[in-house]
Design a protein around this motif. Sequence first.
Motif, mmCIF file in Angstrom:
data_model
loop_
_atom_site.group_PDB
_atom_site.id
_atom_site.type_symbol
_atom_site.label_atom_id
_atom_site.label_comp_id
_atom_site.label_asym_id
_atom_site.label_seq_id
_atom_site.Cartn_x
_atom_site.Cartn_y
_atom_site.Cartn_z
ATOM 1 N N VAL A 13 0.843 -1.205 0.000
ATOM 2 C CA VAL A 13 0.000 0.000 0.000
ATOM 3 C C VAL A 13 0.875 1.251 0.000
ATOM 4 C CG1 VAL A 13 -1.652 1.339 1.368
ATOM 5 C CG2 VAL A 13 -1.996 -1.113 1.055
ATOM 6 N N TRP A 14 1.898 1.263 0.831
ATOM 7 C CA TRP A 14 2.808 2.416 0.882
ATOM 8 C C TRP A 14 3.481 2.640 -0.464
ATOM 9 C CZ3 TRP A 14 3.496 6.665 3.261
ATOM 10 C CH2 TRP A 14 4.702 7.352 3.181
ATOM 11 N N GLN A 15 3.905 1.572 -1.106
ATOM 12 C CA GLN A 15 4.583 1.700 -2.393
ATOM 13 C C GLN A 15 3.620 2.142 -3.495
ATOM 14 O OE1 GLN A 15 7.870 1.722 -2.986
ATOM 15 N NE2 GLN A 15 7.991 1.572 -0.770
ATOM 16 N N MET A 16 2.358 1.774 -3.425
ATOM 17 C CA MET A 16 1.374 2.248 -4.413
ATOM 18 C C MET A 16 1.221 3.763 -4.298
ATOM 19 S SD MET A 16 -1.391 -0.918 -4.273
ATOM 20 C CE MET A 16 -2.753 0.166 -4.423
ATOM 21 N N ILE A 17 1.187 4.245 -3.072
ATOM 22 C CA ILE A 17 1.118 5.697 -2.858
ATOM 23 C C ILE A 17 2.381 6.349 -3.411
ATOM 24 C CG2 ILE A 17 1.117 7.525 -1.099
ATOM 25 C CD1 ILE A 17 -0.585 5.520 0.634
ATOM 26 N N GLY A 18 3.528 5.769 -3.101
ATOM 27 C CA GLY A 18 4.792 6.298 -3.587
ATOM 28 C C GLY A 18 4.891 6.270 -5.102
ATOM 29 N N LEU A 19 4.364 5.214 -5.725
ATOM 30 C CA LEU A 19 4.381 5.100 -7.183
ATOM 31 C C LEU A 19 3.622 6.258 -7.825
ATOM 32 C CD1 LEU A 19 5.085 3.465 -9.746
ATOM 33 C CD2 LEU A 19 2.975 2.200 -9.389
ATOM 34 N N ALA A 20 2.456 6.551 -7.279
ATOM 35 C CA ALA A 20 1.651 7.657 -7.824
ATOM 36 C C ALA A 20 2.381 8.990 -7.654
ATOM 37 C CB ALA A 20 0.293 7.698 -7.132
ATOM 38 N N VAL A 21 2.928 9.222 -6.480
ATOM 39 C CA VAL A 21 3.617 10.486 -6.213
ATOM 40 C C VAL A 21 4.861 10.618 -7.095
ATOM 41 C CG1 VAL A 21 4.909 11.774 -4.458
ATOM 42 C CG2 VAL A 21 2.727 10.716 -3.876
ATOM 43 N N THR A 23 5.484 9.183 -9.946
ATOM 44 C CA THR A 23 5.100 9.368 -11.351
ATOM 45 C C THR A 23 4.813 10.842 -11.627
ATOM 46 O OG1 THR A 23 4.218 7.127 -11.506
ATOM 47 C CG2 THR A 23 3.445 8.707 -13.141
ATOM 48 N N LEU A 24 4.079 11.472 -10.726
ATOM 49 C CA LEU A 24 3.767 12.896 -10.898
ATOM 50 C C LEU A 24 5.032 13.757 -10.819
ATOM 51 C CD1 LEU A 24 0.462 13.174 -8.856
ATOM 52 C CD2 LEU A 24 0.744 13.189 -11.345
ATOM 53 N N ILE A 25 5.916 13.433 -9.882
ATOM 54 C CA ILE A 25 7.174 14.182 -9.772
ATOM 55 C C ILE A 25 8.022 13.977 -11.021
ATOM 56 C CG2 ILE A 25 9.384 14.313 -8.528
ATOM 57 C CD1 ILE A 25 7.752 13.709 -5.960
ATOM 58 N N GLY A 26 8.104 12.724 -11.486
ATOM 59 C CA GLY A 26 8.860 12.429 -12.705
ATOM 60 C C GLY A 26 8.287 13.153 -13.909
ATOM 61 N N LEU A 27 6.965 13.190 -14.012
ATOM 62 C CA LEU A 27 6.302 13.912 -15.097
ATOM 63 C C LEU A 27 6.648 15.398 -15.025
ATOM 64 C CD1 LEU A 27 4.276 14.231 -17.428
ATOM 65 C CD2 LEU A 27 2.465 14.321 -15.706
ATOM 66 N N PHE A 28 6.556 15.958 -13.838
ATOM 67 C CA PHE A 28 6.850 17.374 -13.649
ATOM 68 C C PHE A 28 8.313 17.693 -13.988
ATOM 69 C CE2 PHE A 28 8.316 20.829 -10.829
ATOM 70 C CZ PHE A 28 7.529 21.849 -11.326
ATOM 71 N N MET A 29 9.222 16.814 -13.555
ATOM 72 C CA MET A 29 10.652 17.077 -13.733
ATOM 73 C C MET A 29 11.124 16.832 -15.166
ATOM 74 S SD MET A 29 11.677 18.172 -10.807
ATOM 75 C CE MET A 29 13.449 18.081 -10.895
ATOM 76 N N GLY A 37 7.159 7.597 -15.391
ATOM 77 C CA GLY A 37 6.634 6.303 -14.977
ATOM 78 C C GLY A 37 7.727 5.270 -14.762
ATOM 79 N N VAL A 38 8.721 5.259 -15.647
ATOM 80 C CA VAL A 38 9.841 4.319 -15.494
ATOM 81 C C VAL A 38 10.626 4.650 -14.224
ATOM 82 C CG1 VAL A 38 12.051 3.575 -16.465
ATOM 83 C CG2 VAL A 38 10.036 3.747 -17.932
ATOM 84 N N MET A 39 10.876 5.929 -14.000
ATOM 85 C CA MET A 39 11.574 6.339 -12.774
ATOM 86 C C MET A 39 10.783 5.886 -11.543
ATOM 87 S SD MET A 39 12.728 10.218 -13.844
ATOM 88 C CE MET A 39 12.771 10.742 -12.152
ATOM 89 N N ALA A 40 9.499 6.070 -11.572
ATOM 90 C CA ALA A 40 8.657 5.704 -10.442
ATOM 91 C C ALA A 40 8.627 4.193 -10.239
ATOM 92 C CB ALA A 40 7.239 6.241 -10.653
ATOM 93 N N LEU A 41 8.578 3.443 -11.326
ATOM 94 C CA LEU A 41 8.542 1.988 -11.229
ATOM 95 C C LEU A 41 9.834 1.445 -10.622
ATOM 96 C CD1 LEU A 41 6.858 -0.503 -11.765
ATOM 97 C CD2 LEU A 41 7.830 -0.588 -14.059
ATOM 98 N N VAL A 45 10.066 -0.610 -7.003
ATOM 99 C CA VAL A 45 10.624 -1.953 -6.827
ATOM 100 C C VAL A 45 11.733 -1.937 -5.779
ATOM 101 C CG1 VAL A 45 11.920 -3.792 -7.962
ATOM 102 C CG2 VAL A 45 9.955 -2.764 -9.110
ATOM 103 N N VAL A 46 12.647 -0.988 -5.899
ATOM 104 C CA VAL A 46 13.750 -0.889 -4.941
ATOM 105 C C VAL A 46 13.211 -0.531 -3.549
ATOM 106 C CG1 VAL A 46 15.832 0.423 -4.338
ATOM 107 C CG2 VAL A 46 15.454 -0.322 -6.697
ATOM 108 N N GLY A 47 12.306 0.423 -3.511
ATOM 109 C CA GLY A 47 11.736 0.859 -2.236
ATOM 110 C C GLY A 47 10.966 -0.239 -1.533
#
Length: 72
Positions: A13-21, A23-29, A37-41, A45-47
């Motif tokens: 559950v924590w990682q799903m929240i992190g994945l969404a966040v 992805t948005l940060i990666g999109l913004f940056m 999305g690749v950065m978030a994925l 996995v590592v997290g």
Amino acid sequence: METRKRSVVKAVVWQMIGLAVMTLIGLFMTGSMRVGGVMALVNTVVGLAMYLTYERVWTRISWGRVDVIPPR
């Protein structure tokens, strides 16, 4: 003490929240949903692996834990 199943559910559950966040940060940056999305994925996995390991290590450490004995 937590069961392994509970630790896994919490971590997922924590990682799903992190994945969404992330992805948005990666999109913004980067301006790219794909790169973000690749950065978030990769981060997810590592997290997830690190979080599960961290949680399981802490379940074996008794420091700071108070065991409450239920009244009779």
